[in-house]
Design a protein around this motif. Structure first.
Motif, PDB file in Angstrom:
ATOM      1  N   GLY A 206       0.785  -1.229   0.000  1.00 48.59           N
ATOM      2  CA  GLY A 206       0.000   0.000   0.000  1.00 48.59           C
ATOM      3  C   GLY A 206       0.814   1.274   0.000  1.00 48.59           C
ATOM      4  N   ARG A 207       2.132   1.166   0.071  1.00 52.64           N
ATOM      5  CA  ARG A 207       2.992   2.349   0.078  1.00 52.64           C
ATOM      6  C   ARG A 207       3.736   2.456  -1.249  1.00 52.64           C
ATOM      7  NH1 ARG A 207       6.733   2.296   5.249  1.00 52.64           N
ATOM      8  NH2 ARG A 207       7.437   4.192   4.232  1.00 52.64           N
ATOM      9  N   ILE A 208       3.707   3.639  -1.850  1.00 53.92           N
ATOM     10  CA  ILE A 208       4.429   3.870  -3.092  1.00 53.92           C
ATOM     11  C   ILE A 208       5.877   4.203  -2.764  1.00 53.92           C
ATOM     12  CG2 ILE A 208       4.617   5.318  -5.157  1.00 53.92           C
ATOM     13  CD1 ILE A 208       2.190   3.537  -5.166  1.00 53.92           C
ATOM     14  N   ILE A 209       6.785   3.379  -3.262  1.00 51.01           N
ATOM     15  CA  ILE A 209       8.209   3.595  -3.014  1.00 51.01           C
ATOM     16  C   ILE A 209       8.894   3.892  -4.341  1.00 51.01           C
ATOM     17  CG2 ILE A 209      10.357   2.559  -2.179  1.00 51.01           C
ATOM     18  CD1 ILE A 209       8.695   0.875  -0.285  1.00 51.01           C
ATOM     19  N   LYS A 210       9.542   5.054  -4.421  1.00 54.34           N
ATOM     20  CA  LYS A 210      10.232   5.473  -5.633  1.00 54.34           C
ATOM     21  C   LYS A 210      11.737   5.369  -5.425  1.00 54.34           C
ATOM     22  CE  LYS A 210       6.518   8.752  -6.738  1.00 54.34           C
ATOM     23  NZ  LYS A 210       6.166  10.153  -7.062  1.00 54.34           N
ATOM     24  N   LYS A 211      12.420   4.865  -6.441  1.00 57.12           N
ATOM     25  CA  LYS A 211      13.868   4.708  -6.347  1.00 57.12           C
ATOM     26  C   LYS A 211      14.532   5.267  -7.596  1.00 57.12           C
ATOM     27  CE  LYS A 211      15.720   1.045  -4.679  1.00 57.12           C
ATOM     28  NZ  LYS A 211      16.183  -0.350  -4.488  1.00 57.12           N
ATOM     29  N   LYS A 212      15.627   5.983  -7.389  1.00 52.09           N
ATOM     30  CA  LYS A 212      16.428   6.457  -8.507  1.00 52.09           C
ATOM     31  C   LYS A 212      17.292   5.313  -9.028  1.00 52.09           C
ATOM     32  CE  LYS A 212      15.179  10.796  -8.613  1.00 52.09           C
ATOM     33  NZ  LYS A 212      14.429  11.331  -9.784  1.00 52.09           N
TER      34      LYS A 212
ATOM     35  N   VAL B  83      21.878  -0.779 -12.966  1.00 48.56           N
ATOM     36  CA  VAL B  83      22.655   0.411 -13.347  1.00 48.56           C
ATOM     37  C   VAL B  83      21.831   1.663 -13.043  1.00 48.56           C
ATOM     38  CG1 VAL B  83      24.031  -0.709 -15.151  1.00 48.56           C
ATOM     39  CG2 VAL B  83      21.790   0.257 -15.716  1.00 48.56           C
ATOM     40  N   SER B  84      22.510   2.806 -12.975  1.00 48.48           N
ATOM     41  CA  SER B  84      21.778   4.045 -12.677  1.00 48.48           C
ATOM     42  C   SER B  84      20.933   4.504 -13.866  1.00 48.48           C
ATOM     43  CB  SER B  84      22.761   5.151 -12.269  1.00 48.48           C
ATOM     44  OG  SER B  84      23.705   5.371 -13.304  1.00 48.48           O
ATOM     45  N   VAL B  85      21.453   4.306 -15.091  1.00 47.17           N
ATOM     46  CA  VAL B  85      20.731   4.723 -16.297  1.00 47.17           C
ATOM     47  C   VAL B  85      20.901   3.654 -17.373  1.00 47.17           C
ATOM     48  CG1 VAL B  85      20.604   6.405 -18.173  1.00 47.17           C
ATOM     49  CG2 VAL B  85      20.987   7.192 -15.841  1.00 47.17           C
ATOM     50  N   ARG B  86      19.824   3.373 -18.082  1.00 46.26           N
ATOM     51  CA  ARG B  86      19.877   2.421 -19.192  1.00 46.26           C
ATOM     52  C   ARG B  86      19.078   2.982 -20.357  1.00 46.26           C
ATOM     53  NH1 ARG B  86      17.049  -1.306 -17.193  1.00 46.26           N
ATOM     54  NH2 ARG B  86      15.287  -1.687 -18.597  1.00 46.26           N
ATOM     55  N   TYR B  87      19.624   2.895 -21.563  1.00 47.27           N
ATOM     56  CA  TYR B  87      18.931   3.407 -22.750  1.00 47.27           C
ATOM     57  C   TYR B  87      18.399   2.250 -23.583  1.00 47.27           C
ATOM     58  CZ  TYR B  87      20.832   7.995 -21.664  1.00 47.27           C
ATOM     59  OH  TYR B  87      21.137   9.176 -21.036  1.00 47.27           O
ATOM     60  N   PHE B  88      17.182   2.442 -24.094  1.00 46.79           N
ATOM     61  CA  PHE B  88      16.559   1.422 -24.936  1.00 46.79           C
ATOM     62  C   PHE B  88      16.156   2.057 -26.262  1.00 46.79           C
ATOM     63  CE2 PHE B  88      13.404  -1.453 -26.600  1.00 46.79           C
ATOM     64  CZ  PHE B  88      13.814  -2.706 -26.153  1.00 46.79           C
TER      65      PHE B  88
END
Length: 409
Positions: free
Chosen positions: A288-294, A299-304
């Motif tokens: 029930g709790r929205i958890i946001k993660k960077k 990896v920190s960033v991935r491109y598709f």
């Protein structure tokens, strides 16, 4: 037991129905929530308490800005009713200090206090095992064989998942034995029992990988039957109920991204001119709790890369700011909300149940086994070459021409 009263409710009201089996109770949501109904059984006190649970859950979702999903509420009621059935069949006995749920609570309390577990792990895996232990009718350490039989007897879990659940229970017992809460022999006995449990090897389409989830892929035909049913609302009772998830599921299939990455995706991270998507966030609903993660899991960033059909899909989404995938209430899509629809859909289509996450495993598996360069695939899906080679290659799946297959919706 807390007994709720009919005037305790903020978002619903109680209704009674005279049936051939006697009086049955329902809750009706308020007009703002569509006046939908949920059956809560024939026992008035139990029905009132279930209504209170529903009302509190709705309030939690409203406060957190989440959409109120009727399928999720119904699943919550069903789970609570099943737990009550278990309680009624158990014999009344005194709780002892070395009961499994007492030992589990001590184990969890200590590890939570020293901060070794992430919040998402506590609210998902640890809470799941905790609920399992509370439902277990065998609480004495001497009943270890009955505990194992009870855990593995649940057909809704795979054998591997059941063993993983039991492994955590053993860890809790072993920790308690080392901290002198119970005799040391219990830690040894339960570790020996765990090591004696062997899981029969299954098909090659069943292995494990990413997030310790079993790889149990769909066929391409199944994927497209699901997409077709969502798009055309073949099994939906209400207009828009299933279609709201169509583009989200289609996107997950085309990209093989993790559901948490698709839920968190915003338009600022999509470049339709450069034809690429930047995955750099995750968002999960944990109890029930929205958890946001960077960052992503690996990896920190991935491109598709955006190919033609992915571009065509994104161009059908009318808004161009904020979250990419919104539900019928114009709120960010909810994986929890999808789960009820997913169960209903697969049951109606007589497709063996697998969680939506298996779309990721399916996409990776088919590309890995159909001549897509492994190093490139690993890069765009956020895994290593080693993981792909060990877990996804040589699965027992048909060879297909993917570019033709994924243009057909």
């Amino acid at each position: 037991m807390t007994v709720a009263k009919s005037n305790d409710f903020k978002y619903l009201s109680m209704m009674t129905m005279n049936t051939n089996y006697g009086v049955m109770y329902q809750v009706r949501l308020c007009s703002k929530l569509g006046r939908k109904t949920i059956g809560v059984g024939a026992d008035k006190i139990q029905a009132l308490n279930l209504a209170l649970m529903i009302d509190e859950e709705i309030n939690k979702q409203v406060v957190n800005g989440q959409p109120v999903e009727i399928d999720y509420l119904k699943a919550l009621v069903k789970e609570a009713q099943e737990a009550l059935k278990v309680q009624k069949t158990e014999k009344l006995r005194l709780v002892k200090k070395d009961d499994l749920h007492i030992l589990w609570d001590k184990y969890v309390s200590f590890h939570t206090s020293i901060g070794v577990w992430e919040e998402t792990y506590i609210l998902t895996t640890i809470q799941t095992v905790g609920n399992l232990i509370k439902r277990c009718p065998f609480q004495r350490l001497e009943q270890k064989n009955q505990v194992v039989e009870w855990i593995f007897d649940d057909s809704t879990r795979s054998s591997k998942t059941s063993k993983d659940r039991f492994k955590l229970i053993v860890a809790a017992i072993d920790w308690n034995s080392k901290t002198d809460n119970i005799q040391r022999k219990w830690g040894i006995d339960y570790r020996d029992l765990l090591s004696s449990i062997s899981i029969k090897s299954e098909k090659k389409t069943n292995t494990t990988c990413d997030d310790d989830r079993e790889i149990d892929i769909f066929t391409v035909s199944e994927v497209y039957k699901i997409l077709h049913a969502l798009k055309n609302e073949t099994y939906s009772r209400f207009p828009g109920k299933h279609y709201q998830y169509f583009k989200y599921i289609y996107f997950c299939w085309l990209t093989g991204c993790r559901p948490s990455e698709a839920v968190a995706l915003k338009w600022e991270n999509i470049d339709l001119i450069k034809k690429r998507i930047k995955f750099c966030e995750g968002q999960v609903n944990a109890s029930g709790r929205i958890i946001k993660k960077k960052g992503t899991k690996t990896v920190s960033v991935r491109y598709f890369p955006i190919n033609d059909e992915l571009q065509a899909l994104l161009e059908t989404i009318p808004h161009r700011t904020g979250y990419v995938f919104l539900n019928a209430a114009n709120k960010p899509i909810s994986q929890k909300g999808l789960n009820g629809v997913w169960h209903t859909l697969l049951d109606a289509m007589e497709i063996r149940y697998r969680i939506p996450y298996q779309l990721r495993h399916t996409m990776i598996s088919y590309h890995a086994n159909n001549d897509y360069p492994i190093h490139k695939l690993a890069e765009i899906v956020g895994n290593s070459d080693k993981v792909l080679k060990e877990h996804y290659l040589k699965l027992d799946i048909e060879r297909i021409k993917l570019p033709e297959i994924i243009k057909s919706v």
